[in-house]
Design a protein around this motif. Structure first.
Motif, PDB file in Angstrom:
ATOM      1  N   LYS A  87      -0.001   6.456   0.907  1.00 36.35           N
ATOM      2  CA  LYS A  87       1.223   7.200   0.720  1.00 36.35           C
ATOM      3  C   LYS A  87       1.352   8.605   0.970  1.00 36.35           C
ATOM      4  O   LYS A  87       2.358   9.110   1.464  1.00 36.35           O
ATOM      5  CB  LYS A  87       1.747   6.864  -1.052  1.00 36.35           C
ATOM      6  CG  LYS A  87       2.113   5.510  -1.213  1.00 36.35           C
ATOM      7  CD  LYS A  87       2.772   5.136  -2.459  1.00 36.35           C
ATOM      8  CE  LYS A  87       1.796   5.500  -3.722  1.00 36.35           C
ATOM      9  NZ  LYS A  87       0.993   4.140  -3.821  1.00 36.35           N
ATOM     10  N   LYS A  88       0.318   9.265   0.484  1.00 43.18           N
ATOM     11  CA  LYS A  88       0.293  10.746   0.725  1.00 43.18           C
ATOM     12  C   LYS A  88       0.432  11.213   2.345  1.00 43.18           C
ATOM     13  O   LYS A  88       1.210  11.969   2.762  1.00 43.18           O
ATOM     14  CB  LYS A  88      -1.146  11.471   0.233  1.00 43.18           C
ATOM     15  CG  LYS A  88      -1.396  11.213  -1.347  1.00 43.18           C
ATOM     16  CD  LYS A  88      -2.616  11.584  -1.817  1.00 43.18           C
ATOM     17  CE  LYS A  88      -2.680  11.526  -3.170  1.00 43.18           C
ATOM     18  NZ  LYS A  88      -4.085  11.671  -3.731  1.00 43.18           N
ATOM     19  N   VAL A  89      -0.325  10.505   3.064  1.00 36.35           N
ATOM     20  CA  VAL A  89      -0.147  10.440   4.394  1.00 36.35           C
ATOM     21  C   VAL A  89       1.145  10.294   5.127  1.00 36.35           C
ATOM     22  O   VAL A  89       1.957  10.913   5.915  1.00 36.35           O
ATOM     23  CB  VAL A  89      -1.070   9.529   5.474  1.00 36.35           C
ATOM     24  CG1 VAL A  89      -0.860   9.776   7.005  1.00 36.35           C
ATOM     25  CG2 VAL A  89      -2.538  10.262   5.136  1.00 36.35           C
ATOM     26  N   TYR A  90       1.694   9.282   4.546  1.00 33.36           N
ATOM     27  CA  TYR A  90       3.135   8.691   4.954  1.00 33.36           C
ATOM     28  C   TYR A  90       4.163   9.470   4.628  1.00 33.36           C
ATOM     29  O   TYR A  90       5.241   9.758   5.354  1.00 33.36           O
ATOM     30  CB  TYR A  90       3.535   7.276   4.396  1.00 33.36           C
ATOM     31  CG  TYR A  90       4.756   6.768   4.980  1.00 33.36           C
ATOM     32  CD1 TYR A  90       4.731   5.739   5.978  1.00 33.36           C
ATOM     33  CD2 TYR A  90       6.179   6.720   4.388  1.00 33.36           C
ATOM     34  CE1 TYR A  90       5.779   5.123   6.453  1.00 33.36           C
ATOM     35  CE2 TYR A  90       7.136   6.121   4.606  1.00 33.36           C
ATOM     36  CZ  TYR A  90       6.930   5.381   5.897  1.00 33.36           C
ATOM     37  OH  TYR A  90       8.296   4.752   6.371  1.00 33.36           O
TER      38      TYR A  90
ATOM     39  N   ILE B 152      -1.104   5.750  11.260  1.00 39.55           N
ATOM     40  CA  ILE B 152      -2.300   6.040  10.214  1.00 39.55           C
ATOM     41  C   ILE B 152      -2.034   5.733   8.713  1.00 39.55           C
ATOM     42  O   ILE B 152      -2.929   5.301   8.311  1.00 39.55           O
ATOM     43  CB  ILE B 152      -2.471   7.505  10.397  1.00 39.55           C
ATOM     44  CG1 ILE B 152      -2.777   8.206  11.719  1.00 39.55           C
ATOM     45  CG2 ILE B 152      -3.667   8.111   9.495  1.00 39.55           C
ATOM     46  CD1 ILE B 152      -4.084   7.426  12.536  1.00 39.55           C
ATOM     47  N   SER B 153      -0.812   6.240   8.443  1.00 36.91           N
ATOM     48  CA  SER B 153      -0.750   5.807   6.970  1.00 36.91           C
ATOM     49  C   SER B 153      -0.655   4.361   6.548  1.00 36.91           C
ATOM     50  O   SER B 153      -1.063   3.742   5.546  1.00 36.91           O
ATOM     51  CB  SER B 153       0.873   6.559   6.548  1.00 36.91           C
ATOM     52  OG  SER B 153       1.660   5.799   7.342  1.00 36.91           O
TER      53      SER B 153
ATOM     54  N   THR C 134       3.483  17.070  10.392  1.00 34.09           N
ATOM     55  CA  THR C 134       3.484  15.779  11.372  1.00 34.09           C
ATOM     56  C   THR C 134       2.475  16.407  12.309  1.00 34.09           C
ATOM     57  O   THR C 134       2.838  17.306  13.143  1.00 34.09           O
ATOM     58  CB  THR C 134       4.570  15.392  11.933  1.00 34.09           C
ATOM     59  OG1 THR C 134       5.424  14.801  10.647  1.00 34.09           O
ATOM     60  CG2 THR C 134       4.498  14.466  13.001  1.00 34.09           C
ATOM     61  N   VAL C 135       1.265  15.739  12.559  1.00 34.64           N
ATOM     62  CA  VAL C 135       0.289  16.318  13.582  1.00 34.64           C
ATOM     63  C   VAL C 135       0.710  16.105  15.023  1.00 34.64           C
ATOM     64  O   VAL C 135       0.592  16.985  15.727  1.00 34.64           O
ATOM     65  CB  VAL C 135      -1.173  15.719  13.635  1.00 34.64           C
ATOM     66  CG1 VAL C 135      -2.219  16.200  14.330  1.00 34.64           C
ATOM     67  CG2 VAL C 135      -1.538  16.354  12.071  1.00 34.64           C
TER      68      VAL C 135
ATOM     69  N   GLY D  30       0.741  -1.152  -0.050  1.00 40.10           N
ATOM     70  CA  GLY D  30      -0.100   0.112  -0.101  1.00 40.10           C
ATOM     71  C   GLY D  30       0.739   1.193  -0.072  1.00 40.10           C
ATOM     72  O   GLY D  30       0.287   2.420  -0.517  1.00 40.10           O
ATOM     73  N   LEU D  31       2.068   1.188   0.508  1.00 43.63           N
ATOM     74  CA  LEU D  31       3.004   2.442   0.388  1.00 43.63           C
ATOM     75  C   LEU D  31       3.913   2.301  -0.608  1.00 43.63           C
ATOM     76  O   LEU D  31       4.369   3.659  -0.872  1.00 43.63           O
ATOM     77  CB  LEU D  31       3.672   2.374   1.738  1.00 43.63           C
ATOM     78  CG  LEU D  31       2.867   2.613   3.217  1.00 43.63           C
ATOM     79  CD1 LEU D  31       3.798   2.346   4.435  1.00 43.63           C
ATOM     80  CD2 LEU D  31       2.397   3.767   3.004  1.00 43.63           C
TER      81      LEU D  31
END
Length: 304
Positions: free
Chosen positions: A77-80, A95-96, A85-86, A60-61
């Motif tokens: 991938k977009k989050v990773y 999350i990613s 960084t929240v 997935g990544l």
């Protein structure tokens, strides 16, 4: 020990206390009886399942995760790779990874249904991040998967684990409860703390409807996998600090069953309520349907 499928978490506790055995042992015995395999074979199978979970995260990544409907477009991938960084890099990875593994399912890749394909990103995201962060050995990880499986067995019997039966609370809720139990086990929590984590998780997920847009397990299913992974970690953190769920875990599962039974059918994977019934949801459903018809017609022409 004879073949055991506990009716309740309380029975599970009593069994472990009376026989002075670790929490995962009754589940091993049950699996051995059900599958007619040795304990070593069961652990080997679990390790294989965990490898598939890790592969789903990696796939997935690293590969293109675009679904035919267009609703899924490489979110993991977009989050990773996001430069924002929240909370922490570890949270971002959690999350990613949950998103990525569930996107593999939405794009017809290989996943582990834990407990269902619709919730297949939660345990991979949680377990892979947990092992990486704490350096936990594979044997402990597989033991935690047995604990998680025991949680799922009881929840399936008492309340159901399918979105079509009890809404998304039953599906992602069960996966989050399984994951929180695995976390607490891996970090040395007691049986009481493990089941407190399960109770807290159920309380957080209670009432969540199953409303897949266009009837596909994509929106909002993928993002709910990520949020459920976060809830599993927060519940584990709370339980490991010695904070109880107040409502006993068995009563929490009974409440989930009651809520699921009273939930209208349109909120149980029928794509007739919730997000699926919004103007945008209906427009997407119409577009997907037309696309499917076009594909079928093209296929028929090729056949002729």
């Amino acid at each position: 020990m004879s073949n055991i499928l506990f009716e309740s978490f309380q029975e599970w506790v009593q069994c472990c206390e009376q026989q002075q055995i670790p929490i995962f042992q009754p589940v091993v015995t049950y699996e051995m009886s059900e599958r007619n395999r040795t304990e070593d074979e069961i652990f080997h199978q679990l390790l294989h399942a965990y490898e598939i979970m890790k592969e789903a995260v990696q796939t997935g990544l690293t590969q293109d995760m675009s679904s035919r409907s267009g609703m899924i477009n490489n979110g993991g991938k977009k989050v990773y790779n996001s430069n924002i960084t929240v909370l922490s890099p570890e949270f971002q990875k959690l999350i990613s990874r949950a998103l990525a593994a569930k996107e593999v399912n939405s794009c017809m890749g290989r996943v582990v249904a834990a407990p269902t394909a619709g919730a297949s990103g939660i345990m991979p995201g949680v377990l892979v991040t947990l092992q990486e962060l704490h350096g936990i050995d594979d044997r402990t990880m597989t033991e935690s998967m047995l604990v998680a499986a025991g949680v799922a067995l009881i929840m399936e019997k008492k309340s159901g684990i399918a979105g079509a039966v009890g809404g998304c609370q039953a599906e992602t809720g069960t996966a989050a409860a399984m994951s929180s139990a695995a976390i607490v086990y891996c970090l040395g929590g007691s049986i009481e703390q493990i089941f407190n984590a399960v109770a807290i998780t159920i309380q957080c997920m209670l009432g969540l409807v199953c409303d897949p847009v266009a009837g596909l397990v994509e929106v909002p299913c993928v993002v709910r996998n990520a949020s459920a992974a976060a809830i599993a970690n927060s519940s584990a953190q709370i339980a490991l600090a010695g904070v109880g769920g107040v409502i006993p875990v068995d009563e929490c599962v009974d409440a989930m069953a009651e809520v699921g039974a009273s939930m209208e059918d349109r909120y149980k994977e029928t794509a007739m309520g919730g997000l699926a019934a919004t103007l945008t949801g209906q427009a997407i459903a119409k577009k997907v349907l037309i696309s499917d018809i076009d594909i079928i017609e093209d296929s028929d022409e090729d056949y002729e």
